[in-house]
Design an enzyme around this catalytic site. Structure first.
Site, PDB file in Angstrom:
ATOM      1  N   LYS A 223       0.892  -1.079   0.014  1.00  0.00           N
ATOM      2  CA  LYS A 223       0.139  -0.080  -0.010  1.00  0.00           C
ATOM      3  C   LYS A 223       0.718   1.181  -0.087  1.00  0.00           C
ATOM      4  O   LYS A 223       1.970   1.332   0.579  1.00  0.00           O
ATOM      5  CB  LYS A 223      -0.966   0.028   1.203  1.00  0.00           C
ATOM      6  CG  LYS A 223      -1.947  -1.125   1.263  1.00  0.00           C
ATOM      7  CD  LYS A 223      -2.964  -0.952   2.555  1.00  0.00           C
ATOM      8  CE  LYS A 223      -4.055  -2.011   2.250  1.00  0.00           C
ATOM      9  NZ  LYS A 223      -5.403  -1.561   1.928  1.00  0.00           N
ATOM     10  N   HIS A 282      -0.166  -7.358   9.275  1.00  0.00           N
ATOM     11  CA  HIS A 282      -0.400  -6.224   8.688  1.00  0.00           C
ATOM     12  C   HIS A 282       0.269  -5.121   9.766  1.00  0.00           C
ATOM     13  O   HIS A 282       0.954  -4.104   9.546  1.00  0.00           O
ATOM     14  CB  HIS A 282      -1.707  -5.808   8.223  1.00  0.00           C
ATOM     15  CG  HIS A 282      -2.148  -6.766   7.116  1.00  0.00           C
ATOM     16  ND1 HIS A 282      -1.345  -7.596   6.287  1.00  0.00           N
ATOM     17  CD2 HIS A 282      -3.570  -7.132   7.109  1.00  0.00           C
ATOM     18  CE1 HIS A 282      -2.246  -8.320   5.729  1.00  0.00           C
ATOM     19  NE2 HIS A 282      -3.420  -8.176   6.053  1.00  0.00           N
TER      20      HIS A 282
HETATM   21  C1  BG6 Z   1      -6.781  -9.219   4.718  1.00  0.00           C
HETATM   22  C2  BG6 Z   1      -7.591  -9.923   5.974  1.00  0.00           C
HETATM   23  O1  BG6 Z   1      -5.303  -9.712   4.898  1.00  0.00           O
HETATM   24  O2  BG6 Z   1      -6.727  -7.860   4.776  1.00  0.00           O
HETATM   25  C3  BG6 Z   1      -9.108  -9.461   6.040  1.00  0.00           C
HETATM   26  O3  BG6 Z   1      -7.620 -11.372   5.905  1.00  0.00           O
HETATM   27  C4  BG6 Z   1      -8.984  -8.026   5.790  1.00  0.00           C
HETATM   28  O4  BG6 Z   1      -9.844  -9.555   6.888  1.00  0.00           O
HETATM   29  C5  BG6 Z   1      -8.122  -7.310   4.680  1.00  0.00           C
HETATM   30  O5  BG6 Z   1     -10.396  -7.652   5.546  1.00  0.00           O
HETATM   31  C6  BG6 Z   1      -7.985  -5.678   4.827  1.00  0.00           C
HETATM   32  O6  BG6 Z   1      -7.381  -5.475   3.471  1.00  0.00           O
HETATM   33  P1  BG6 Z   1      -7.775  -3.691   3.038  1.00  0.00           P
HETATM   34  O7  BG6 Z   1      -6.533  -3.918   1.990  1.00  0.00           O
HETATM   35  O8  BG6 Z   1      -9.096  -3.804   2.531  1.00  0.00           O
HETATM   36  O9  BG6 Z   1      -7.425  -3.046   4.236  1.00  0.00           O
END
Ligand code: BG6
Length: 793
Positions: A223, A282
């Site tokens: 990102k 994350h």
């Molecule tokens: C994923 C998770 O890794 O990331 C999900 O497994 C989550 O639960 C998603 O919804 C969120 O990603 P983003 O890019 O929409 O923030």
């Protein structure tokens, strides 16, 4: 404002690398040999491939074509060739689109799209021979195209249980024989369930693949907001690096809120929950980018990895008292519906967590890093927020708006309504240098963000955001390992999170309604000592690792609270009680004043307390109930015993330890010393100890309050010189006025030699002259901790 082109130079540099990777520009070889990279997407028709991968590879394909590098792609699943080919064709037609292209093009996009589709082929990959056959084709394709093989690239978009066998096939049949041709295998999370399973999976993979061949993907690292963190820090080293530390930063928040629920993903989610799903990966990755030292060269995978692992090693493992968890109300019912479970099927999987962690590094010691994530939140937003300490005093009333406002830097990674990433820097901090092309257009005019007016921020957004997967595919192609997860950071991250996951087993998450109705129900406070919801419900105070295992009994003794059982259990129960009281006290008052007695009985208690790794020692003050008038080196010194059995093992600031003032070798303590300690107690505790642990002598004495001594009459002084009648030696002791003012007083009695005295006092007699312990009567009553031997012999 000074705009710099650091980001632009990164792009140029990586472009140069690509070109370098495919052509050896040289005047002696004017016609360079083209190169070809074979890409295999295993799980080519799955959700991830459909939503991100094919379009991502199309982006890369377009970029590569413009510099004359060819990609040949294979979509693989376990389905037979006939069915698979049709299925894949339909998916590609639907998902690969020119209007989603994020790279600049010089020729007609539809032509490029056609070309891309013509270079994708379906393959069934089920058996070893099929891998063998496919991988033989790579060399042949290169020959046919008169190209040199550049790389063999496998993207495993399949459940993790399939990794080991695929890795085996890839390792056995697909490793290139030609030098300078790489093999890369991209793996999707989850990488294990905890430290043990992650280690096992890693070991299995390592049997077939080298670590440098594995690219574990965390899409957050692709990102724009996230990948800009280190370049931003580097670009602004002169402005912020000197305040990027414990002296200036009050706390760091790393947040990922989602409005979505878990619909459609229960079979995965109910095995993982929010901590494994997004926090261990994350949010921990973002934390590392914020907190690590800036690598000497941020584009060097080795230097990056060195600093990252250095940081991760210093993050304290997280325990239960540092987390609050919740589950949205409809979860249970949705889960049962989706998975076809019986009505009584329940799940304790958290869909929300708020966690505070600490980093034991000189830069960050004591700074709370607050990590928050949840499903069914009021809004979708993701950000890392650095809140600086505010110590400016503004004399004018309107100063609140200026220098005295909140000082913060927010790296906003995305939010509601497709909001772009944004960098927000309070105007009362130095104005940042930003990347070329980032503009100050925004959608938040007149809004209040993070407690400040939007106009109080300098704010910047990037021009176009490439989607995270496209960015990471490009990064993988370039071999930028720093944007992927290496085995050692993965294991370190599991080491940090696994203790919490273990602690939380069996814990009931707080229920929350979901969406804007959540109100304040999930708000929590973060203290060094623990994390707790702001609003109290009927939930237990902090428990600790022992609580479920202690088999003590509770009843009454002298009409007061009694814990009995085996000595070990009674002592553990007392340690838990002190612990719970410390958390409560620190939460409500900010400190915990604990007075401990000497003698042999409390020694096992000291050991127990020393082993509670999460005890909030930083906010605890230790005092003594009584002391023998001997030097601290003397084996009879109570302080010596306390130091040897507790203080030496814990991390407590030295100023929080308050031995009775016995300095030098004193034959007799004197009045001066008792006055000194008395004053110190009143000054620091406001005259009220939070918790006092007493013992009981065979003659009924407690602290150093001996039968018939004049000290028993003391009604004012908190500390007094006393004499032990058995040997005539002097001591210092807390007195009734001090003991009875305490918030909690517990008396610990263990061993068969105490059975007589326990029998003498059990009827409830109050006779302080003969039995001094019976004169202890704080408002909250005494809490008795008596082991079975002392209670019944
Ligand atoms: C994923 C998770 O890794 O990331 C999900 O497994 C989550 O639960 C998603 O919804 C969120 O990603 P983003 O890019 O929409 O923030």
């Amino acid at each position: 404002m000074m705009m710099t082109s650091l980001k632009a130079s990164f792009m140029q540099l990586s472009m140069a690398l690509i070109i370098g990777a495919i052509t050896m520009v040289s005047t002696q070889h004017p016609v360079p040999t083209p190169k070809i990279t074979s890409v295999v997407i295993v799980g080519a028709t799955g959700d991830l491939a459909q939503r991100y991968l094919w379009q991502g590879f199309f982006n890369l394909f377009v970029e590569m074509e413009s510099v004359g590098h060819h990609l040949k792609l294979y979509g693989a699943t376990r389905v037979n060739a006939e069915e698979g080919t049709v299925l894949l064709k339909n998916i590609l037609n639907e998902r690969v689109q020119c209007n989603k292209l994020t790279v600049p093009i010089s020729s007609n996009c539809e032509d490029l799209r056609e070309k891309f589709l013509s270079r994708v082929q379906y393959k069934q990959l089920k058996k070893a021979e099929q891998y063998q056959e496919l991988c033989k084709m790579f060399e042949m394709e290169a020959d046919q195209e008169h190209a040199k093989e550049n790389g063999r690239w496998f993207y495993l978009s399949v459940p993790a249980f399939a990794y080991a066998s695929i890795a085996e096939n890839v390792g056995s049949f697909c490793r290139p024989t030609v030098s300078n041709t790489w093999l890369r295998v991209v793996l999707e999370k989850p990488f294990g369930h905890d430290l043990e399973s992650a280690t096992k999976l890693s070991d299995q993979l390592m049997e077939h693949l080298h670590d440098e061949e594995m690219y574990r993907i965390d899409h957050y690292l692709g990102k724009t907001g996230v990948s800009s963190i280190l370049p931003f820090r580097q670009l602004n080293q002169d402005k912020y690096e000197q305040i990027w530390n414990k002296h200036h930063v009050e706390r760091v928040e790393i947040v990922m809120k989602e409005k979505l629920d878990v619909t459609g993903r229960f079979s995965f989610y109910n095995e993982y929950g929010v901590i494994r799903d997004v926090m261990q990966n994350h949010l921990t990755e973002i934390l590392a980018l914020i907190a690590m030292e800036i690598p000497a060269n941020i584009s060097s995978p080795e230097k990056h990895r060195f600093e990252k692992i250095n940081l991760m090693n210093k993050i304290q493992p997280i325990r239960k008292q540092h987390a609050v968890i919740g589950q949205y109300k409809a979860y249970q019912e949705e889960l049962r519906d989706e998975l076809g479970k019986a009505d009584n099927f329940t799940s304790l999987v958290p869909t929300f967590a708020g966690v505070t962690l600490f980093i034991n590094s000189p830069r960050w010691f004591g700074v709370p890093f607050v990590l928050v994530s949840g499903k069914k939140m009021d809004s979708k937003s993701g950000y890392a927020r650095i809140v600086f300490k505010q110590n400016t005093f503004c004399v004018n009333d309107d100063g609140i708006e200026g220098a005295c406002g909140t000082k913060q830097i927010v790296i906003y990674t995305g939010g509601t309504g497709g909001t772009k990433p944004m960098l927000l820097v309070s105007k009362n901090l130095p104005r940042p240098n930003v990347f070329a092309g980032w503009t100050t257009k925004n959608s938040f005019e007149d809004q209040n963000l993070f407690g400040s007016d939007f106009k109080d921020f300098n704010h910047y957004s990037p021009p176009v955001e490439a989607d995270a997967y496209s960015a990471l595919l490009r990064s993988c192609f370039l071999g930028e390992k720093q944007n992927f997860i290496a085995s050692d950071d993965l294991m370190q991250s599991w080491k940090i999170w696994s203790p919490l996951l273990k602690d939380l087993e069996g814990t009931i998450p707080r229920e929350y309604p979901g969406g804007i109705n959540n109100g304040e129900i999930l708000d929590f406070v973060s203290l060094t000592s623990g994390t707790q919801f702001v609003t109290q419900q009927n939930e237990p105070l902090f428990e600790n690792r022992y609580q479920h295992n202690i088999a003590f009994k509770t009843s009454t003794f002298r009409n007061e609270f009694l814990v009995s059982g085996e000595a070990k259990q009674v002592i553990q129960a007392l340690a838990v009680d002190i612990y719970n009281s410390s958390i409560f006290s620190i939460k409500s008052r900010g400190y915990f004043h604990l007075a401990l007695s000497g003698g042999k009985s409390p020694v096992p208690l000291f050991h127990e307390l020393s082993q509670l790794d999460s005890f909030p020692w930083r906010d605890t003050h230790i005092w003594l109930v009584d002391e023998r008038c001997v030097d601290f080196d003397n084996d009879n010194s109570n302080f010596k015993s306390l130091a040897k059995n507790l203080i030496d093992y814990i991390s407590i600031p030295y100023r929080n330890v308050h031995p009775m003032p016995i300095t030098g070798v004193w034959e007799n303590c004197d009045e001066e010393q008792s006055i000194y300690y008395d004053n110190d107690i009143r000054k620091r505790t406001n005259g009220i100890f939070d918790y006092i642990v007493l013992g009981l002598g065979k003659d009924g004495h407690t602290a150093s309050l001996f039968p018939h001594s004049s000290t028993l009459e003391e009604d004012r002084q908190f500390v007094s010189v006393t004499v032990n009648p058995s040997d005539g030696s002097s001591r210092l002791s807390l007195t009734y006025p001090c003991l009875n003012a305490a918030r909690t007083v517990s008396v610990l009695v263990t061993g068969a030699d105490k059975v007589d005295i326990v029998n003498r006092i059990k009827g409830g007699i109050v006779d302080k002259m003969n039995l001094p312990v019976t004169g202890v009567s704080p408002d909250s009553g005494v809490r008795w901790y008596i082991d079975d031997e002392a209670l019944t012999g």
